[in-house]
Design an enzyme around this catalytic site. Structure first.
Site, PDB file in Angstrom:
ATOM      1  N   SER A  78       0.812  -1.215   0.000  1.00  0.00           N
ATOM      2  CA  SER A  78       0.000   0.000   0.000  1.00  0.00           C
ATOM      3  C   SER A  78       0.849   1.270   0.000  1.00  0.00           C
ATOM      4  O   SER A  78       1.582   1.523  -0.936  1.00  0.00           O
ATOM      5  CB  SER A  78      -0.957  -0.050   1.192  1.00  0.00           C
ATOM      6  N   ASP A 221      -1.991   6.699  -3.334  1.00  0.00           N
ATOM      7  CA  ASP A 221      -0.999   5.920  -2.593  1.00  0.00           C
ATOM      8  C   ASP A 221      -0.431   4.839  -3.518  1.00  0.00           C
ATOM      9  O   ASP A 221      -0.809   4.759  -4.695  1.00  0.00           O
ATOM     10  CB  ASP A 221      -1.598   5.348  -1.299  1.00  0.00           C
ATOM     11  N   ASP A 223      -0.676   1.605  -3.999  1.00  0.00           N
ATOM     12  CA  ASP A 223      -1.479   0.583  -4.674  1.00  0.00           C
ATOM     13  C   ASP A 223      -2.811   1.148  -5.187  1.00  0.00           C
ATOM     14  O   ASP A 223      -3.686   0.378  -5.599  1.00  0.00           O
ATOM     15  CB  ASP A 223      -1.716  -0.628  -3.769  1.00  0.00           C
ATOM     16  N   ASP A 225      -5.552   2.487  -4.041  1.00  0.00           N
ATOM     17  CA  ASP A 225      -6.909   2.393  -3.484  1.00  0.00           C
ATOM     18  C   ASP A 225      -7.296   3.680  -2.769  1.00  0.00           C
ATOM     19  O   ASP A 225      -8.445   3.860  -2.397  1.00  0.00           O
ATOM     20  CB  ASP A 225      -7.082   1.165  -2.576  1.00  0.00           C
TER      21      ASP A 225
END
Ligand code: MG
Length: 432
Positions: A78, A221, A223, A225
């Site tokens: 993440s 961010d 990743d 999401d």
């Protein structure tokens, strides 16, 4: 984390899922090693694996939801620094795995209760590179494309060298939005800045937007999401503000709509929802909990202050690109982002923490809830006590021997005073 760990965890996930699995990664340097090891583990217990390559987490979730598979695996850490990585299982409906299922996978892993396949049943690996285009098509199908095109918007986008580099610029292109990118090539060393979309990592984007000519700025961010916005004046909007703006817009489209957020979220979200005739529901902290509450209670929109926004009409998970597309629709139809932000009440917040041994946490919370000085008490997650123009919440950290104390009020002094008062109260209770 090494490849032996990834193989065994792949075997545990495959034993649990018992069917075909899609796998994808963010842009981290250790991803290929961990992905192929995890895929080997999955195939060793008989799961066919589809390798979706570098994709944002919500892109993989969308592929899983629509792919008639038993589940997904995403290799990502993440927003964490480059040396971190993680292996995360995705449920077959595309949502983050429920905690009890994660615990079952952990049990299989620790007890080595794998179900290995013999040579004739070993899984096979195929590569599929179509998930990004399908995902972008899905996002576009959920927004007012004509209004976005007509508005001729300009956006500055900082992909933070993460997986969104492969999605957000393409999405903007297809929506007829002019854009300028920063850090839009996937690079696991994160040469631009660390991958958490906090103010100190957003300075270049803010400068770019301040230079003028943009309707807003966007930062993701690692990743993809989470999305955080910068308004057209270069002001960084904390996640609770964008959550409130989007919630207000979605609720204004149909009366009585339900928005779900966690109990520690700013009251500006509830205000924005009620201003538009909607309803609010509070849950424990954590996006899987919010997503499942939305499914169960018919929530149309939800999220948390970290920039993770969940759109029920698209999918029940945090979705960075969907957040961008929806914000384009909002600005195209409702006007400047700064004006939308100013229309929603603002609160002053204060955060503190104090030490508490693990074994004292439950007792301290019980005592706190008892002695709330007449204020309304909510024990959904920790102890939240409302007062005249705000509230204070005391929550035990899940990972450290501390309590976090978070207060909110219309006045900065009052927020500070209440947080300090409860910090002292916790310290006294810890001593017993
Ligand atoms: Mg993330």
């Amino acid at each position: 984390m090494d490849c032996e760990f990834a193989i065994r965890l792949g075997m545990a996930i495959g034993t649990f899922m018992k069917g075909p699995v899609m796998i994808g990664t963010d842009a981290r340097t250790s991803n290929d090693m961990l992905k192929l090891a995890c895929a080997s583990g999955l195939m060793a217990v008989g799961c066919n694996v589809t390798d979706c390559g570098i994709v944002p987490t919500p892109t993989l979730q969308y592929a899983v939801k629509n792919g008639k598979v038993a589940g997904g695996v995403v290799i990502t850490a993440s927003h964490n620094p480059p040396e971190f990585n993680g292996i995360k299982a995705i449920d077959k409906d595309g949502t983050e795995m429920a905690r009890e299922n994660e615990e079952e996978i952990e049990r299989i892993y620790h007890e080595r209760a794998f179900t290995p396949a013999d040579w004739s049943r070993a899984g096979r690996l195929v590569v599929n590179t179509t998930s990004i285009d399908r995902y972008i098509g899905g996002v576009i199908s959920k927004v007012d494309v004509a209004s976005i095109r007509r508005a001729r918007l300009r956006v500055a986008v900082d992909c933070g060298n993460g997986a969104s580099s492969l999605v957000t610029p393409k999405l903007l292109e297809r929506l007829g939005v002019q854009y300028v990118t920063l850090n839009a090539d996937p690079n696991g060393a994160f040469p631009g800045h660390n991958s958490e979309p906090v103010p100190e990592n957003t300075k270049d984007l803010v400068e770019l937007v301040k230079a003028g000519g943009f309707d807003f700025g966007v930062v993701h961010d690692g990743d993809g999401d989470r999305t955080v916005f910068v308004d057209e004046t270069g002001r960084y909007l904390y996640g609770d503000r964008s959550l409130a703006i989007v919630a207000n817009y979605i609720c204004s489209q149909k009366p009585g709509r339900l928005v779900v957020t966690n109990v520690a979220s700013s009251s500006c979200i509830e205000d924005a929802v009620k201003m538009a005739g909607g309803r609010i529901m509070y849950t424990k902290v954590g996006s899987p909990t919010i997503a499942r509450a939305m499914m169960q209670h018919g929530g149309i929109f939800g999220g948390e202050e970290n920039g993770g926004l969940i759109f029920a009409e698209f999918q029940y998970c945090r979705d960075g690109a969907m957040a961008v597309a929806k914000m384009l629709e909002i600005v195209a139809t409702k006007g400047k982002l700064s004006g939308l932000n100013d229309r929603i009440p603002a609160y002053c917040q204060c955060k503190k923490k104090t030490a508490c041994p693990e074994e004292r946490k439950q007792d301290v919370m019980k005592e706190l809830a008892k002695d709330a000085s007449g204020g309304r008490v909510d024990t959904t997650d920790g102890v939240k006590i409302y007062f005249e123009d705000g509230w204070v919440i005391v929550r035990p950290s899940g990972t450290e021997p501390i309590f976090r104390i978070f207060s909110e009020s219309k006045s900065a002094e009052r927020a500070e005073r209440v947080a300090e008062e409860y910090k002292k109260r916790v310290e006294k209770l810890v001593k017993g």
